[in-house]
Design an enzyme around this catalytic site. Structure first.
Site, PDB file in Angstrom:
ATOM      1  N   GLU A 363     -15.281  -2.526   1.487  1.00 32.27           N
ATOM      2  CA  GLU A 363     -13.865  -2.853   1.746  1.00 32.27           C
ATOM      3  C   GLU A 363     -13.055  -2.889   0.440  1.00 32.27           C
ATOM      4  OE1 GLU A 363     -12.937  -5.441   4.955  1.00 32.27           O
ATOM      5  OE2 GLU A 363     -14.827  -5.025   5.970  1.00 32.27           O
TER       6      GLU A 363
HETATM    7  N1  COS Z   1      -0.300  -1.877   2.893  1.00 29.92           N
HETATM    8  C1  COS Z   1       0.502  -0.890   3.367  1.00 29.92           C
HETATM    9  N2  COS Z   1       0.603   0.317   2.789  1.00 29.92           N
HETATM   10  C2  COS Z   1      -0.127   0.536   1.682  1.00 29.92           C
HETATM   11  C3  COS Z   1      -0.969  -0.439   1.128  1.00 29.92           C
HETATM   12  C4  COS Z   1      -1.040  -1.687   1.780  1.00 29.92           C
HETATM   13  N3  COS Z   1      -1.824  -2.664   1.344  1.00 29.92           N
HETATM   14  N4  COS Z   1      -1.541   0.068   0.025  1.00 29.92           N
HETATM   15  C5  COS Z   1      -1.086   1.335  -0.105  1.00 29.92           C
HETATM   16  N5  COS Z   1      -0.226   1.605   0.899  1.00 29.92           N
HETATM   17  C6  COS Z   1       0.503   2.832   1.138  1.00 29.92           C
HETATM   18  C7  COS Z   1       1.503   3.119   0.034  1.00 29.92           C
HETATM   19  O1  COS Z   1       2.743   2.462   0.270  1.00 29.92           O
HETATM   20  C8  COS Z   1       1.635   4.615   0.109  1.00 29.92           C
HETATM   21  O2  COS Z   1       2.484   5.011   1.161  1.00 29.92           O
HETATM   22  P1  COS Z   1       3.939   5.698   0.875  1.00 29.92           P
HETATM   23  O3  COS Z   1       3.678   6.823  -0.089  1.00 29.92           O
HETATM   24  O4  COS Z   1       4.366   6.141   2.226  1.00 29.92           O
HETATM   25  O5  COS Z   1       4.777   4.616   0.299  1.00 29.92           O
HETATM   26  C9  COS Z   1       0.248   5.062   0.538  1.00 29.92           C
HETATM   27  O6  COS Z   1      -0.379   3.935   1.116  1.00 29.92           O
HETATM   28  C10 COS Z   1      -0.574   5.582  -0.603  1.00 29.92           C
HETATM   29  O7  COS Z   1      -0.614   4.576  -1.591  1.00 29.92           O
HETATM   30  P2  COS Z   1      -0.936   4.892  -3.109  1.00 29.92           P
HETATM   31  O8  COS Z   1      -0.031   5.972  -3.604  1.00 29.92           O
HETATM   32  O9  COS Z   1      -0.920   3.601  -3.821  1.00 29.92           O
HETATM   33  O10 COS Z   1      -2.401   5.516  -2.974  1.00 29.92           O
HETATM   34  P3  COS Z   1      -3.557   5.716  -4.002  1.00 29.92           P
HETATM   35  O11 COS Z   1      -4.202   7.001  -3.713  1.00 29.92           O
HETATM   36  O12 COS Z   1      -3.059   5.463  -5.395  1.00 29.92           O
HETATM   37  O13 COS Z   1      -4.610   4.596  -3.569  1.00 29.92           O
HETATM   38  C11 COS Z   1      -5.640   2.480  -3.295  1.00 29.92           C
HETATM   39  C12 COS Z   1      -4.331   3.276  -3.404  1.00 29.92           C
HETATM   40  C13 COS Z   1      -6.540   2.731  -4.458  1.00 29.92           C
HETATM   41  C14 COS Z   1      -5.209   1.026  -3.295  1.00 29.92           C
HETATM   42  C15 COS Z   1      -6.327   2.838  -1.948  1.00 29.92           C
HETATM   43  O14 COS Z   1      -6.737   4.189  -1.942  1.00 29.92           O
HETATM   44  C16 COS Z   1      -7.517   1.967  -1.641  1.00 29.92           C
HETATM   45  O15 COS Z   1      -7.358   0.826  -1.214  1.00 29.92           O
HETATM   46  N6  COS Z   1      -8.736   2.508  -1.815  1.00 29.92           N
HETATM   47  C17 COS Z   1      -9.951   1.812  -1.445  1.00 29.92           C
HETATM   48  C18 COS Z   1     -10.281   2.085  -0.022  1.00 29.92           C
HETATM   49  C19 COS Z   1     -11.418   1.234   0.445  1.00 29.92           C
HETATM   50  O16 COS Z   1     -11.282   0.017   0.535  1.00 29.92           O
HETATM   51  N7  COS Z   1     -12.549   1.879   0.756  1.00 29.92           N
HETATM   52  C20 COS Z   1     -13.640   1.213   1.297  1.00 29.92           C
HETATM   53  C21 COS Z   1     -13.774   1.691   2.681  1.00 29.92           C
HETATM   54  S1  COS Z   1     -13.973   0.511   3.876  1.00 29.92           S
HETATM   55  S2  COS Z   1     -15.791  -0.130   3.635  1.00 29.92           S
END
Ligand code: COS
Length: 379
Positions: A363
């Site tokens: 997560e």
């Molecule tokens: N709530 C709502 N929207 C979110 C959000 C949140 N917590 N975090 C990111 N977003 C949205 C952003 O607003 C963006 O949308 P818009 O372009 O329409 O505004 C979109 O998601 C992409 O966000 P961002 O540009 O920040 O993406 P990145 O590729 O830089 O990645 C992270 C952001 C690293 C935070 C994300 O990819 C992540 O959480 N990765 C880990 C995933 C994970 O937990 N994997 C484990 C799997 S489950 S066991």
């Protein structure tokens, strides 16, 4: 400020503590060794209302708050993190995602079964090449008018074989990048859906982790969550709450290891006295106790934020980062306090040490939490 729990929260905490002692503890070593899914235990947790804790009672849920949920997660995780991850995924990722973003028809069809444990769910985001980099989905959901055709592979899916309900995140329109991603509900019995091999894991070995394969699976459009292209936001929003559950799991693993170390140190004698009377051990206990208390405040605060309509992306990420770090540190020290016995399965701490590691990975790894936290403070 009021740090006390309500009477209802205390009762739920006690119910979870009793269940963990009476029902989870007896078979926990065998389930870990043989990688056995806690089927009967999951059924009982459904009866106790632990699988749909925050779901509205009109859909068969317990209608409780997030603080109650983290209390239950903490107590279950002290004994059996394999069982608690099933609770976490079903509550935070599956039930919450469905109740918050699903249509009335989707909720009517699935939510009460999920909330009562009649069926359990899985959340399928990770892929061989898209774990932390979650926008790089290779699984495709091609729009065919009234349905999508799903192709691809998902990896490390908790409840992979035991679930009946799967949220699958997939790319519909590559040009639109993350705005072209959808979240679809997939039923286990859909044609072309195949369960891949079970992972042989370091920890949480009782939980059932598989890869999943989709070969031209036809998913009706009414199974999509939200508007076209909402899938990535759905995954991010859902995971933000999921991280509070995993933070509570890490807290419970740490607290369970500490309680065992404390008890052992008061019984085991060396150099003519119980080992807790040696400063080398007493100081370890002091550090563990302090860190666990700090983690507990962070986890409960993140849950409180969610219950009170405040932003919980940051507090949840910080709670997960810190609680998982101290879960690792505390369990290593608990093994050390146990000495040679700490290396032996019947003393439980070696399992807790192995189980702790995953809380820094799933997560959102600790590194991902630091991205979330640093972006939040720099924004
Ligand atoms: N709530 C709502 N929207 C979110 C959000 C949140 N917590 N975090 C990111 N977003 C949205 C952003 O607003 C963006 O949308 P818009 O372009 O329409 O505004 C979109 O998601 C992409 O966000 P961002 O540009 O920040 O993406 P990145 O590729 O830089 O990645 C992270 C952001 C690293 C935070 C994300 O990819 C992540 O959480 N990765 C880990 C995933 C994970 O937990 N994997 C484990 C799997 S489950 S066991």
């Amino acid at each position: 400020m009021d740090f006390s729990l309500t009477e209802e929260q205390e009762l739920i905490q006690q119910a979870a503590r009793d269940f963990a002692q009476n029902d989870l503890l007896p078979g926990v070593i065998e389930r870990d060794e043989k990688q056995l899914f806690p089927k009967e235990e999951v059924r009982k947790m459904g009866e106790l209302g632990f699988l749909g804790m925050m779901v509205d009672p009109k859909y068969g849920g317990s209608g409780l708050d997030t603080v109650s949920y983290v209390l239950v997660m903490e107590e279950l995780s002290k004994i059996d993190a394999s069982s608690s991850v099933i609770v976490s995924v079903n509550n935070s990722l599956v039930c919450w995602g469905l109740e918050t973003f699903g249509t009335e028809a989707q909720k009517e069809k699935y939510l009460s079964k999920l909330a009562t444990g009649e069926i359990i769910g899985a959340f399928c985001l990770s892929e061989p090449e898209a774990g932390s980099d979650a926008t790089s989905q290779k699984t495709t959901a091609i729009d065919k008018g009234d349905h999508y055709v799903l192709n691809g592979t998902k990896n490390w899916i908790t409840n992979g074989n035991s679930a009946d309900f799967y949220f699958v995140i997939a790319q519909t329109d590559k040009e639109k990048k993350h705005r072209g991603i959808n979240a679809l509900i997939v039923d286990k019995n859909m044609d072309g859906f195949e369960i891949g091999p079970k992972e042989n894991k370091l920890g949480i070995r009782g939980s059932d982790t598989h890869s999943l394969i989709f070969n031209d699976v036809k998913v009706p459009k009414e199974n999509r969550i939200g508007e076209d292209g909402f899938g990535f936001k759905f995954a991010m929003k859902t995971l933000a709450g999921g991280r509070i559950g995993i933070a509570a799991q890490a807290l419970g693993i740490a607290a369970g290891a500490y309680e065992l170390a404390l008890k052992y140190s008061q019984e085991r004698k060396a150099f003519g006295t119980e080992i807790c009377n040696h400063q080398a051990i007493a100081f370890k206990l002091a550090d563990m106790h302090t860190q666990i208390e700090a983690a507990r405040h962070m986890v409960y605060k993140a849950a409180w934020d969610k219950d009170n309509g405040k932003d919980y992306d940051l507090s949840g990420a910080m709670a997960k980062l810190y609680a998982s770090q101290i879960a690792m540190e505390t369990t290593v020290e608990a093994v050390q306090v146990h000495g040679g016995n700490g290396f032996v399965k019947e003393y439980h701490v070696e399992r807790l040490m192995r189980d702790a590691k995953i809380t820094q990975i799933y997560e959102g790894t600790s590194e991902i939490q630091k991205i979330v936290i640093s972006r939040s403070i720099l924004d």
